[in-house]
Motif scaffolding. Structure first.
Motif, PDB file in Angstrom:
ATOM      1  N   ASN A 226      28.926  52.262  42.733  1.00 47.31           N
ATOM      2  CA  ASN A 226      29.244  52.550  44.132  1.00 47.31           C
ATOM      3  C   ASN A 226      29.600  51.267  44.893  1.00 47.31           C
ATOM      4  O   ASN A 226      29.102  51.010  45.985  1.00 47.31           O
ATOM      5  CB  ASN A 226      28.080  53.269  44.824  1.00 47.31           C
ATOM      6  N   VAL A 227      30.482  50.466  44.300  1.00 44.41           N
ATOM      7  CA  VAL A 227      30.990  49.266  44.962  1.00 44.41           C
ATOM      8  C   VAL A 227      32.514  49.294  44.913  1.00 44.41           C
ATOM      9  O   VAL A 227      33.113  50.022  44.109  1.00 44.41           O
ATOM     10  CB  VAL A 227      30.464  47.973  44.304  1.00 44.41           C
ATOM     11  N   THR A 228      33.134  48.492  45.761  1.00 51.40           N
ATOM     12  CA  THR A 228      34.598  48.467  45.853  1.00 51.40           C
ATOM     13  C   THR A 228      35.102  47.078  45.484  1.00 51.40           C
ATOM     14  O   THR A 228      34.549  46.055  45.910  1.00 51.40           O
ATOM     15  CB  THR A 228      35.054  48.804  47.278  1.00 51.40           C
ATOM     16  N   LEU A 229      36.166  47.043  44.676  1.00 50.65           N
ATOM     17  CA  LEU A 229      36.808  45.789  44.293  1.00 50.65           C
ATOM     18  C   LEU A 229      38.043  45.591  45.158  1.00 50.65           C
ATOM     19  O   LEU A 229      38.910  46.470  45.232  1.00 50.65           O
ATOM     20  CB  LEU A 229      37.212  45.820  42.818  1.00 50.65           C
ATOM     21  N   GLN A 230      38.148  44.440  45.810  1.00 50.47           N
ATOM     22  CA  GLN A 230      39.247  44.170  46.731  1.00 50.47           C
ATOM     23  C   GLN A 230      39.984  42.910  46.294  1.00 50.47           C
ATOM     24  O   GLN A 230      39.409  41.830  46.208  1.00 50.47           O
ATOM     25  CB  GLN A 230      38.717  44.000  48.159  1.00 50.47           C
ATOM     26  N   PHE A 231      41.283  43.085  46.020  1.00 55.76           N
ATOM     27  CA  PHE A 231      42.166  41.964  45.655  1.00 55.76           C
ATOM     28  C   PHE A 231      43.523  42.256  46.265  1.00 55.76           C
ATOM     29  O   PHE A 231      44.273  43.105  45.782  1.00 55.76           O
ATOM     30  CB  PHE A 231      42.262  41.828  44.129  1.00 55.76           C
ATOM     31  N   ASP A 232      43.871  41.583  47.356  1.00 55.80           N
ATOM     32  CA  ASP A 232      45.046  41.918  48.149  1.00 55.80           C
ATOM     33  C   ASP A 232      46.277  41.100  47.792  1.00 55.80           C
ATOM     34  O   ASP A 232      47.334  41.283  48.411  1.00 55.80           O
ATOM     35  CB  ASP A 232      44.724  41.728  49.643  1.00 55.80           C
ATOM     36  N   TYR A 233      46.154  40.187  46.852  1.00 61.41           N
ATOM     37  CA  TYR A 233      47.303  39.325  46.527  1.00 61.41           C
ATOM     38  C   TYR A 233      48.155  40.019  45.478  1.00 61.41           C
ATOM     39  O   TYR A 233      47.672  40.409  44.413  1.00 61.41           O
ATOM     40  CB  TYR A 233      46.812  37.972  45.992  1.00 61.41           C
ATOM     41  N   ASP A 234      49.477  40.204  45.766  1.00 55.35           N
ATOM     42  CA  ASP A 234      50.343  40.927  44.835  1.00 55.35           C
ATOM     43  C   ASP A 234      51.509  40.077  44.329  1.00 55.35           C
ATOM     44  O   ASP A 234      52.334  40.563  43.563  1.00 55.35           O
ATOM     45  CB  ASP A 234      50.874  42.201  45.497  1.00 55.35           C
ATOM     46  N   LYS A 235      51.583  38.802  44.723  1.00 53.18           N
ATOM     47  CA  LYS A 235      52.668  37.940  44.262  1.00 53.18           C
ATOM     48  C   LYS A 235      52.274  37.260  42.946  1.00 53.18           C
ATOM     49  O   LYS A 235      51.109  36.938  42.734  1.00 53.18           O
ATOM     50  CB  LYS A 235      52.991  36.877  45.318  1.00 53.18           C
ATOM     51  N   PRO A 236      53.228  36.979  42.081  1.00 55.20           N
ATOM     52  CA  PRO A 236      52.915  36.289  40.825  1.00 55.20           C
ATOM     53  C   PRO A 236      52.448  34.839  41.084  1.00 55.20           C
ATOM     54  O   PRO A 236      53.000  34.156  41.934  1.00 55.20           O
ATOM     55  CB  PRO A 236      54.246  36.303  40.070  1.00 55.20           C
ATOM     56  N   VAL A 237      51.424  34.460  40.367  1.00 55.19           N
ATOM     57  CA  VAL A 237      50.939  33.065  40.403  1.00 55.19           C
ATOM     58  C   VAL A 237      50.896  32.577  38.954  1.00 55.19           C
ATOM     59  O   VAL A 237      50.035  33.003  38.167  1.00 55.19           O
ATOM     60  CB  VAL A 237      49.544  32.961  41.049  1.00 55.19           C
ATOM     61  N   TYR A 238      51.844  31.703  38.606  1.00 57.77           N
ATOM     62  CA  TYR A 238      51.936  31.250  37.226  1.00 57.77           C
ATOM     63  C   TYR A 238      51.071  29.991  37.027  1.00 57.77           C
ATOM     64  O   TYR A 238      51.177  29.017  37.780  1.00 57.77           O
ATOM     65  CB  TYR A 238      53.386  30.962  36.854  1.00 57.77           C
ATOM     66  N   VAL A 239      50.241  30.064  36.017  1.00 59.82           N
ATOM     67  CA  VAL A 239      49.325  28.963  35.710  1.00 59.82           C
ATOM     68  C   VAL A 239      49.439  28.591  34.247  1.00 59.82           C
ATOM     69  O   VAL A 239      50.047  29.312  33.442  1.00 59.82           O
ATOM     70  CB  VAL A 239      47.856  29.350  36.035  1.00 59.82           C
ATOM     71  N   SER A 240      48.837  27.437  33.896  1.00 56.90           N
ATOM     72  CA  SER A 240      48.787  26.970  32.503  1.00 56.90           C
ATOM     73  C   SER A 240      47.386  27.189  31.959  1.00 56.90           C
ATOM     74  O   SER A 240      46.392  26.800  32.587  1.00 56.90           O
ATOM     75  CB  SER A 240      49.141  25.482  32.420  1.00 56.90           C
ATOM     76  N   GLY A 241      47.299  27.820  30.789  1.00 55.87           N
ATOM     77  CA  GLY A 241      46.006  28.057  30.174  1.00 55.87           C
ATOM     78  C   GLY A 241      46.102  29.067  29.059  1.00 55.87           C
ATOM     79  O   GLY A 241      47.191  29.546  28.711  1.00 55.87           O
ATOM     80  N   ASP A 242      44.974  29.398  28.487  1.00 51.52           N
ATOM     81  CA  ASP A 242      44.887  30.432  27.447  1.00 51.52           C
ATOM     82  C   ASP A 242      44.625  31.766  28.152  1.00 51.52           C
ATOM     83  O   ASP A 242      43.532  31.998  28.681  1.00 51.52           O
ATOM     84  CB  ASP A 242      43.759  30.091  26.479  1.00 51.52           C
ATOM     85  N   MET A 243      45.620  32.620  28.162  1.00 50.26           N
ATOM     86  CA  MET A 243      45.544  33.850  28.958  1.00 50.26           C
ATOM     87  C   MET A 243      44.357  34.717  28.554  1.00 50.26           C
ATOM     88  O   MET A 243      43.630  35.235  29.414  1.00 50.26           O
ATOM     89  CB  MET A 243      46.847  34.647  28.811  1.00 50.26           C
ATOM     90  N   PHE A 244      44.113  34.893  27.278  1.00 52.18           N
ATOM     91  CA  PHE A 244      43.047  35.792  26.823  1.00 52.18           C
ATOM     92  C   PHE A 244      41.662  35.239  27.187  1.00 52.18           C
ATOM     93  O   PHE A 244      40.760  35.995  27.560  1.00 52.18           O
ATOM     94  CB  PHE A 244      43.163  36.020  25.311  1.00 52.18           C
ATOM     95  N   LYS A 245      41.519  33.933  27.099  1.00 51.92           N
ATOM     96  CA  LYS A 245      40.212  33.337  27.447  1.00 51.92           C
ATOM     97  C   LYS A 245      39.985  33.375  28.957  1.00 51.92           C
ATOM     98  O   LYS A 245      38.863  33.616  29.431  1.00 51.92           O
ATOM     99  CB  LYS A 245      40.123  31.905  26.913  1.00 51.92           C
ATOM    100  N   ILE A 246      41.055  33.140  29.757  1.00 53.93           N
ATOM    101  CA  ILE A 246      40.917  33.237  31.211  1.00 53.93           C
ATOM    102  C   ILE A 246      40.633  34.684  31.618  1.00 53.93           C
ATOM    103  O   ILE A 246      39.858  34.936  32.554  1.00 53.93           O
ATOM    104  CB  ILE A 246      42.191  32.711  31.908  1.00 53.93           C
ATOM    105  N   GLU A 247      41.203  35.617  30.922  1.00 54.57           N
ATOM    106  CA  GLU A 247      40.919  37.031  31.187  1.00 54.57           C
ATOM    107  C   GLU A 247      39.435  37.325  30.951  1.00 54.57           C
ATOM    108  O   GLU A 247      38.811  38.076  31.712  1.00 54.57           O
ATOM    109  CB  GLU A 247      41.786  37.919  30.286  1.00 54.57           C
ATOM    110  N   GLU A 248      38.863  36.701  29.923  1.00 50.10           N
ATOM    111  CA  GLU A 248      37.438  36.904  29.649  1.00 50.10           C
ATOM    112  C   GLU A 248      36.577  36.289  30.757  1.00 50.10           C
ATOM    113  O   GLU A 248      35.544  36.849  31.132  1.00 50.10           O
ATOM    114  CB  GLU A 248      37.082  36.280  28.293  1.00 50.10           C
TER     115      GLU A 248
END
Length: 496
Positions: free
Chosen positions: A366-388
């Motif tokens: 019963n909580v809400t997740l809020q993320f209002d940014y919809d523009k692409p932000v390109y970064v350098s890193g390991d995508m799968f590890k950052i996802e974790e």
């Protein structure tokens, strides 16, 4: 004896001074002994040669019939006076033909009486004899001989004057010897001090090197011998080598200490790890064992109870499986066995994907997740590890957020970096636990963590991933909740 005396001396300059002084004193002693024992004989020998020389001069004058010549008389007089020889030439009647001595008539009268008492018949032999005057107690060297022309010559010189000259010479030599010994000792001291000065400097240098003072160096001087200068350079080289060697040893010792400390830390971590794993597995294994035993003994025959038992067993098994997978992943990260594959990816897309996959868990709590940014932000890193990392932050926020509140995910942008912030309203983390939450199996609220199936490994994985990326991460307490964050490098910044 001299060696024993030298051994008692400590400094080289003192030893050199003593040795040189003893040598000077010994040489002067030898000269003094020779002077006292041989000088008189040498004087007598030379006096006899002079008397023979005067005799031959008179004999030659007799042959040349020059005895009556006035010039010869003057020459003979000078020769006899300078050599302290009394000489008289007379005929067989006792008449004096020529004399070479003082003008004392008494002297010549005595000479004439002595010569007339006995004289040799052969003029070829020159006989030197010693005779003592009993009345005066004086000893003389005498020549009493016949000349080739038939006349007679009588020569006499006192030995007393020779002894007196020897005595004066010995006394003078003694005074000079004492002065020479003193001067020699002073000279030996000055020379030895000068010669040993470089050696004393090297002794001081070696003492400083022994005390590990490597700033001290030997500086050459113009009066140093080439061997001493070379030795000084070798001492400087030895100092430099020792300094470098000790520095290398200190570095190696520090590295060894770090290795030992790291090994001890690893041993402690291993013990703690075994203890924590054992503790974490104990509860699910006990539940699995208990419910499995209940199924076997058919504690409840109805299908609903059996399904409940099976759900519990499957749920606990899933928790164990997830914990094991996380441990394997963390182990790879910590020991460098998991390669970080750096690349360009859209961070906004990754965060949006994690939020979508976490929607069911958020709805359940019963909580809400809020993320209002919809523009692409390109970064350098390991995508799968950052996802974790994002997954761990969001799932951790959902499990600790107050029911009905909103979890906010946002960016904080700079020229080169982007900071991802996950804020969840709820209880703050105790201050003493802020640095410990990144440690494996650490739990602030163990009861609540157990309630939602947490193992205390998620934040340890976040720490390992961010350190492998060499990027910052952290947690901040606010009045109304807790904010977790991490930073990544903007890809566009790499091309500037």
């Amino acid at each position: 004896m001299i060696e024993a005396f030298i051994k008692r001396k400590k400094t080289l300059s003192t030893q050199l001074t003593v040795v040189i002084s003893i040598l000077v004193l010994g040489m002067m002693g030898l000269f003094w002994l020779a002077n006292n024992t041989l000088l008189e004989k040498y004087y007598v020998y030379n006096k006899q040669k002079e008397m023979i020389s005067v005799y031959r001069m008179v004999d030659k004058a007799a042959i040349d019939d020059m005895l009556s010549d006035e010039n010869f008389a003057v020459t003979l007089q000078k020769k006899c006076v300078s050599a302290n020889i009394d000489t008289v030439v007379f005929n067989k009647y006792g008449k004096v033909i020529i004399e070479g001595a003082s003008d004392n008539d008494e002297v010549f009268r005595l000479l004439l009486e002595a010569s007339m008492s006995s004289y040799p018949d052969d003029y070829h032999d020159i006989k030197l004899t010693k005779k003592k005057d009993e009345r005066l107690g004086t000893e003389y060297i005498i020549i009493n001989n016949r000349l080739v022309d038939g006349n007679f010559v009588y020569m006499k010189t006192p030995l007393e004057s020779i002894k007196e000259s020897v005595g004066i010479s010995n006394r003078f030599f003694g005074i000079c010897g004492i002065v020479a010994v003193l001067a020699g000792c002073m000279f030996a001291y000055v020379i030895s001090r000068s010669m040993t000065k470089p050696i004393r400097r090297m002794t001081e240098l070696s003492t400083k090197i022994a005390q590990l003072d490597f700033e001290a160096k030997y500086k050459d001087t113009k009066n140093s011998a080439s061997e001493v200068s070379e030795l000084g350079e070798h001492m400087n080289e030895l100092s430099r080598t020792l300094e470098q060697t000790i520095s290398d040893l200190k570095i190696a010792n520090n590295e060894l200490k770090r290795d030992i400390q790291k090994k001890e830390e690893i041993d402690d971590m291993r013990k703690e790890f075994l203890s924590n794993v054992s503790h974490e597995l104990k509860t699910p294994l006990a539940l699995i064992s208990g419910y499995a035993e209940g199924l076997r003994e058919a504690v409840n025959d109805d299908e609903e109870s059996r399904n409940f038992y099976c759900d519990v067993i499957m749920d606990e098994t899933d928790k164990m499986n997830r914990m094991v997978m996380k441990l394997l992943s963390l182990n790879k990260l910590e020991f460098g066995n998991d390669v970080v594959e750096m690349g360009r990816f859209d961070l906004t897309e990754v965060i949006s994907g994690v939020i979508s996959s976490s929607a069911l868990l958020a709805q359940k709590n019963n909580v809400t997740l809020q993320f209002d940014y919809d523009k692409p932000v390109y970064v350098s890193g390991d995508m799968f590890k950052i996802e974790e990392v994002v997954t761990n932050y969001i799932s951790n926020a959902i499990n600790h957020c107050i029911c009905g509140e909103i979890i906010t995910v946002k960016y904080i942008m700079t020229d080169k970096l982007v900071r991802v912030s996950v804020f969840n309203p709820g209880e703050v983390i105790p201050k003493e636990s802020l640095d410990k939450i990144w440690t494996k199996f650490y739990k602030v609220d163990k009861a609540r963590t157990r309630e939602y199936g947490g193992s205390g490994i998620g934040l340890s994985i976040v720490k390992a991933i961010m350190e492998s990326h060499h990027r910052a991460y952290g947690v901040v307490n606010h009045d109304n909740g807790v904010e977790f964050w991490f930073e990544l490098e903007l890809f566009i910044a790499n091309n500037k």
